[in-house]
Design a protein around this motif. Structure first.
Motif, PDB file in Angstrom:
ATOM      1  N   ILE A 137      78.404  63.180  85.434  1.00 42.19           N
ATOM      2  CA  ILE A 137      78.148  61.789  85.830  1.00 42.19           C
ATOM      3  C   ILE A 137      79.100  61.517  87.010  1.00 42.19           C
ATOM      4  O   ILE A 137      78.639  60.990  88.195  1.00 42.19           O
ATOM      5  N   VAL A 138      80.305  61.808  86.829  1.00 38.52           N
ATOM      6  CA  VAL A 138      81.544  61.587  87.868  1.00 38.52           C
ATOM      7  C   VAL A 138      81.363  62.292  89.253  1.00 38.52           C
ATOM      8  O   VAL A 138      81.391  61.930  90.203  1.00 38.52           O
ATOM      9  N   LEU A 139      80.747  63.564  89.070  1.00 36.79           N
ATOM     10  CA  LEU A 139      80.777  64.513  89.973  1.00 36.79           C
ATOM     11  C   LEU A 139      79.379  64.679  90.708  1.00 36.79           C
ATOM     12  O   LEU A 139      79.383  65.083  91.878  1.00 36.79           O
ATOM     13  N   ILE A 140      78.447  63.923  90.038  1.00 38.27           N
ATOM     14  CA  ILE A 140      77.160  64.190  90.761  1.00 38.27           C
ATOM     15  C   ILE A 140      76.851  63.351  92.162  1.00 38.27           C
ATOM     16  O   ILE A 140      76.142  63.859  92.942  1.00 38.27           O
ATOM     17  N   PRO A 141      77.514  62.199  92.441  1.00 43.09           N
ATOM     18  CA  PRO A 141      77.604  61.832  93.890  1.00 43.09           C
ATOM     19  C   PRO A 141      77.954  62.688  94.788  1.00 43.09           C
ATOM     20  O   PRO A 141      77.569  62.395  95.820  1.00 43.09           O
ATOM     21  N   ILE A 142      78.719  63.618  94.664  1.00 45.99           N
ATOM     22  CA  ILE A 142      79.246  64.591  95.657  1.00 45.99           C
ATOM     23  C   ILE A 142      78.075  65.150  96.290  1.00 45.99           C
ATOM     24  O   ILE A 142      77.910  64.790  97.438  1.00 45.99           O
ATOM     25  N   PRO A 143      77.330  65.873  95.589  1.00 45.27           N
ATOM     26  CA  PRO A 143      76.150  66.525  96.145  1.00 45.27           C
ATOM     27  C   PRO A 143      75.289  65.589  96.623  1.00 45.27           C
ATOM     28  O   PRO A 143      74.514  65.908  98.049  1.00 45.27           O
ATOM     29  N   LEU A 144      75.045  64.463  96.021  1.00 40.88           N
ATOM     30  CA  LEU A 144      74.187  63.611  96.396  1.00 40.88           C
ATOM     31  C   LEU A 144      74.378  63.043  97.893  1.00 40.88           C
ATOM     32  O   LEU A 144      73.724  62.793  98.881  1.00 40.88           O
TER      33      LEU A 144
END
Ligand SMILES: Nc1nc2c(ncn2[C@@H]2O[C@H](COP(=O)(O)OP(=O)(O)OP(=O)(O)O)[C@@H](O)[C@H]2O)c(=O)[nH]1
Length: 359
Positions: A137-144
Motif C-alpha cells: 500500500i505504501v509503495l503502490i503510488p510510486i508506479p501509479l
C-alpha cells in the motif's frame, strides 16, 4: 423495545458477535464497502466523475465483496478472507481507483491511508501478510504516479474543479466514517482485553492471598495488608489466636471434625474483622491473626467478642477455647517485630493455663 431487539438481531446476523470485535468490524467494513461501491457507481454515473471502465469494475466488485463477507461470516473463513480482502484493497481497489477516479488529484490517497490502517489492524497477528500488505500500500503510488506522468491519457480526469471538490469531500466523509468505526472497535477490543487482564490479575491475587480451607487471608494477604497499614501510619493492633489442645481434639474427634472447628472459628473471626474494618488471617494450622485498626485495649475487647460469638457456635462436641496475645503496633515497627511481641504474649497465655487473652 421490539424494534430495538429486531435491529440488534439483524446486526448480529450481518456482523456476528460483538464479543469478537475484529470479526464484527471486518464484516461491517465489508458491507459498508459494498454499499460505498454501489453508491459510488450511482454517484459516478450521475455526476460523470469516473470513466466507464471504473464504473463497470466497481459494479463487478460489489458481488465479490459480498462473497468475501459470506465466506467470512458464514463459512468460518475469517482469516483467509481478511488476507484476500486486504490484498484486494491494495492490489485491485487502489490502482483501479487511481486510473478511473482522477489519479493523484482524486480521493485514492485517502483510500490508501484508510486501507493501511485497516490492514494493519486486521492482519495484526499475521505478521508476514501484514508487513507485505503495508509495504504494497505504501509503495503502490510510486508506479501509479509514474504511469500518470508518462501516460496521462490513461487517467480519467475530472470534467471540472467543482466535481473534483464534490468527489473529494464525499470520499473524505465516507472514508473518515469508516476509519472512525475501525478505530472505535479496535479500542473497544483493546479495552475488553485490558478489563479481562485486570479481572484475571485481581482473581489471581485474591486466590494467592486466600487460605483454601477457611477462605480467610493467608500469610501473603497479611503481608500486603500490613504494608498498607504501616505506610498509612494509622493506629492498629495485632491479635494472635491459637486453639487450645487442638492436637488432642484432632486425635479424639478426627481430622475432619478439627477442620469443622477451624472453619467455625474462621467464620466468627471474619465477621469480627468486617465489623472492626480489619482483616482475619489464618497463619497456618490452628493459628490465626486479627489485624484491627484499634488500640490494644479495644483489640482485647474485640477479641472477647470473638470468644462470646465462638461460644455460641453449634459445634457437635462442645465448646473449644483459644488463647490470644494482643500487641499494638509501634510507629515504624516491622511486621516480624509485632508478630514476635504478640506471639510472646500468646505463649505466656498458653503457659498460664490457656483460654485467656493477654496484652
Ligand atoms: N484438622 C486440622 N488439624 C490441623 C490442621 N493444621 C494443623 N492441624 C493440627 O493442629 C495440631 C496443632 O497441635 P499443637 O501445635 O501441638 O498445638 P495444640 O495441640 O493446640 O496445643 P496448644 O497450642 O499448646 O494448646 C496438630 O495436631 C496439627 O496436626 C488442619 O488444617 N486441620
Amino acid at each position: 423495545m421490539k424494534k430495538k431487539i429486531s435491529i440488534k438481531k439483524i446486526l448480529s446476523w450481518l456482523l456476528g458477535s460483538k464479543s469478537l470485535p475484529f470479526q464484527y468490524t471486518h464484516h461491517f467494513v465489508l458491507l459498508v464497502c459494498a454499499a460505498v461501491y454501489t453508491f459510488s457507481v450511482c454517484f459516478n454515473i450521475a455526476l460523470g466523475v469516473s470513466d466507464d471502465f471504473n464504473i463497470y469494475l466497481q459494479m463487478g466488485l460489489v458481488p465479490a465483496i459480498i462473497w468475501i463477507w459470506y465466506q467470512s461470516r458464514w463459512k468460518g473463513n475469517f482469516h483467509k478472507m481478511a488476507i484476500i480482502f486486504a490484498y484486494f484493497l491494495s492490489l485491485v481497489s487502489i490502482p483501479t481507483n487511481w486510473l478511473g477516479n482522477g489519479g493523484s488529484s482524486g480521493p485514492t490517497y485517502l483510500m490508501g491511508m484508510a486501507s493501511l490502517i485497516y490492514l494493519s489492524i486486521l492482519l495484526r497477528d499475521i505478521s508476514l501478510y501484514r508487513r507485505l500488505g503495508q509495504a504494497l500500500i505504501v509503495l503502490i503510488p510510486i508506479p501509479l504516479v509514474y504511469i500518470e506522468y508518462l501516460y496521462p491519457e490513461l487517467i480519467f480526469s475530472y470534467p471540472d474543479d467543482t466535481l473534483r471538490q464534490i468527489d473529494l469531500t464525499v470520499s473524505f466523509i465516507l472514508i473518515g466514517f469508516i476509519v472512525i468505526i475501525i478505530m472505535e472497535n479496535y479500542f473497544k477490543r483493546f479495552q475488553l482485553e485490558r478489563e479481562k487482564a485486570e479481572y484475571l490479575t485481581e482473581q489471581l491475587r485474591f486466590l494467592s492471598e486466600q487460605d483454601p480451607l477457611t477462605s480467610l487471608y493467608n500469610r501473603r494477604g497479611l503481608d500486603r495488608y500490613f504494608e498498607e497499614k504501616a505506610n498509612s501510619h494509622a493506629l492498629f493492633s495485632m491479635v494472635i489466636l491459637d486453639l487450645d489442645n487442638f492436637k488432642h481434639l484432632n486425635d479424639q474427634r478426627g481430622h475432619s471434625y478439627g477442620d469443622e472447628v477451624l472453619c467455625s472459628l474462621s467464620g466468627v473471626l471474619k465477621d469480627r474483622a468486617i465489623k472492626d474494618k480489619g482483616i482475619a488471617v489464618r497463619l497456618g494450622g490452628e493459628e490465626f491473626v486479627l489485624l484491627l485498626p484499634l488500640n490494644a485495649e479495644d483489640a482485647v475487647e474485640s477479641t472477647k467478642k470473638v470468644v462470646a460469638a465462638f461460644s455460641r457456635e453449634k459445634l457437635a462436641h462442645g465448646f473449644v477455647t483459644f488463647s490470644a496475645g494482643v500487641a499494638q503496633a509501634e510507629p515504624e515497627e516491622s511486621q516480624e517485630s509485632l508478630l514476635k511481641r504478640a506471639d510472646a504474649l500468646l505463649y505466656k497465655a498458653k503457659k498460664s493455663g490457656r483460654a485467656c487473652i493477654l496484652m
